[in-house]
Write a protein that holds these residues in place. Structure first.
Motif, short mmCIF file in Angstrom:
data_model
loop_
_atom_site.label_atom_id
_atom_site.label_comp_id
_atom_site.label_asym_id
_atom_site.label_seq_id
_atom_site.Cartn_x
_atom_site.Cartn_y
_atom_site.Cartn_z
N LYS A 52 27.19 102.88 58.22
CA LYS A 52 28.32 103.79 58.49
C LYS A 52 27.83 105.22 58.74
O LYS A 52 28.41 105.95 59.53
N PRO A 353 32.63 100.67 54.19
CA PRO A 353 33.74 100.91 55.13
C PRO A 353 35.09 100.52 54.53
O PRO A 353 35.78 99.67 55.06
N CYS A 377 36.37 108.54 54.36
CA CYS A 377 36.98 107.19 54.38
C CYS A 377 38.48 107.23 54.65
O CYS A 377 39.15 106.22 54.43
#
Ligand code: F3S
Length: 394
Positions: A52, A353, A377
């Motif tokens: 990520k 994620p 996030c």
């Protein structure tokens, strides 16, 4: 900057292109910050591990270096990855993401890096001693090692920590030197600090004011290592604080002179305001503990609180694989899982994620996580003490 003959030869490319590039990076850093020479470091800790965070360019860069024979010269640990490396399927991690994450781990393994995937290497087998020079790049681990252990590291980035890992040295500047470890502000604390979340809220307030300076705390009567880890992580996140001292608690505090320093007073009012400010949501979809990664004691505490109950909502406790193994042996993991929770290793709420896993509001007891979750996030956050959070799920 003085370089030995052997170091000059690395710069001239005699040890290959990868070493030349990595050593050049360290020399550039040293020149920028006025280092006089390189010093050996005993360990490194590399951030920028989650797919990520580093994406496809990161995967390609690491595989290229690994295929060209790059090898760590010193003990090198890794920051958390984007998923639990063993249990990612059970946690519904998207398979495309998982495949890239596994390639990253393999590239590091090939370079001789311990694929520890934790932000608390000091709880998982990489514990430096007082005054030991290291090159770490996870901000909360930098804070803990400098402040609570008294080891010495600058705030390395992922690339400079990898360079230190491959070369075994770092430029001698910043927090490696005595004169740069002195406090630059005094923090007078007049608040009850019972829970790690209180320390996280305190860290958030002080970090915002400190902005890269070194605080010296007075008024903290007691703090265990878990609470100090929460304090340092939160200050590092809100104010890039890499070192702090706490009167009568941290190992260098008694060496420091605080006369004439600007004073910041923090009371319960500021802490309460911080809990409100960082709580942008109301009803959590999930509670995630373990930022920084939980110690065995923290997992034991949670196990004791949820044992025999049935959780109404998902609960994760993030930790390192090594600590999880100990929690398994003690039956803590099993107690948490019987209640419906999960002890999640190798990753955390910020680098996984979670926004792609259906979660929109996350409850945490960490000042750092509460600070980062909205931006990293896309989460609304409930930031509170552990008992309040567990009430929401039991
Ligand atoms: Fe560690 Fe993730 Fe928090 S890396 S310090 S658990 S944001």
């Amino acid at each position: 900057m003085y370089l030995t003959n052997a170091e000059e030869r690395i710069l001239a490319g005699e040890n290959g292109e990868v070493m030349e590039r990595m050593f050049r990076l360290l020399v550039r850093l040293g020149e920028i910050y006025g280092a006089d020479k390189m010093i050996p470091v005993s360990s490194s800790q590399v951030a920028g591990v989650s797919y990520k965070s580093i994406g496809d360019p990161g995967v390609e860069f690491l595989e290229d270096y690994a295929n060209r024979g790059a090898k760590a010269k010193i003990v090198t640990f890794l920051n958390p990855a984007g998923m639990d490396i063993e249990d990612w399927q059970k946690l519904n991690v998207p398979p495309g993401f998982a495949q890239k994450q596994l390639r990253i781990m393999n590239a590091f393994r090939k370079m001789g890096v311990v694929v520890s995937a934790t932000c608390t290497p000091y709880l998982a087998g990489n514990l430096p001693r007082f005054r030991e020079h290291i090159a770490w790049s996870e901000s909360s681990a930098i804070s803990f090692s400098n402040s609570v252990i008294g080891a010495r590291t600058n705030r390395e980035g992922g690339p400079s920590a990898l360079a230190a890992a491959l070369c075994g040295v770092t430029p001698n500047y910043g927090l490696h030197l005595d004169e740069n470890r002195k406090p630059q502000m005094l923090v007078q604390v007049d608040a009850k600090l019972d829970d790690s979340a209180d320390f996280g809220a305190l860290g958030y307030v002080v970090g915002k004011q400190a902005k890269n300076r070194i605080p010296y705390f007075k008024g903290i009567k007691d703090a265990d290592s878990d609470q100090l880890k929460a304090l340092g992580a939160s200050m590092a996140a809100s104010g890039a604080v890499a070192l702090y001292h706490v009167e009568n608690i941290t190992p260098e505090a008694h060496l420091m002179d605080t006369k004439g320093l600007e004073t910041l007073s923090v009371s319960e009012k500021e802490l309460d305001e911080t809990f409100s400010k960082l709580s942008t949501g109301k009803e959590p979809d999930i509670v995630i503990l373990g930022c920084p990664h939980s110690s065995l004691k923290e997992i034991m505490t949670v196990a004791g609180k949820v044992e025999g109950k049935k959780l109404k909502k998902p609960l994760w406790i993030c930790t390192s694989r090594m600590v999880k193994e100990a929690a398994n042996r003690m039956g803590f993991t099993q107690a948490i899982e019987a209640a419906g929770g999960k002890v999640v290793a190798d990753t955390c709420m910020v680098v996984a994620p979670i926004e792609d896993m259906g979660y929109k509001t996350t409850a945490v007891n960490s000042g750092k996580a509460a600070n980062y979750l909205p931006g990293f996030c896309k989460q609304s956050v409930v930031f509170s003490r552990i008992d309040t959070l567990l009430e929401k799920v039991t």
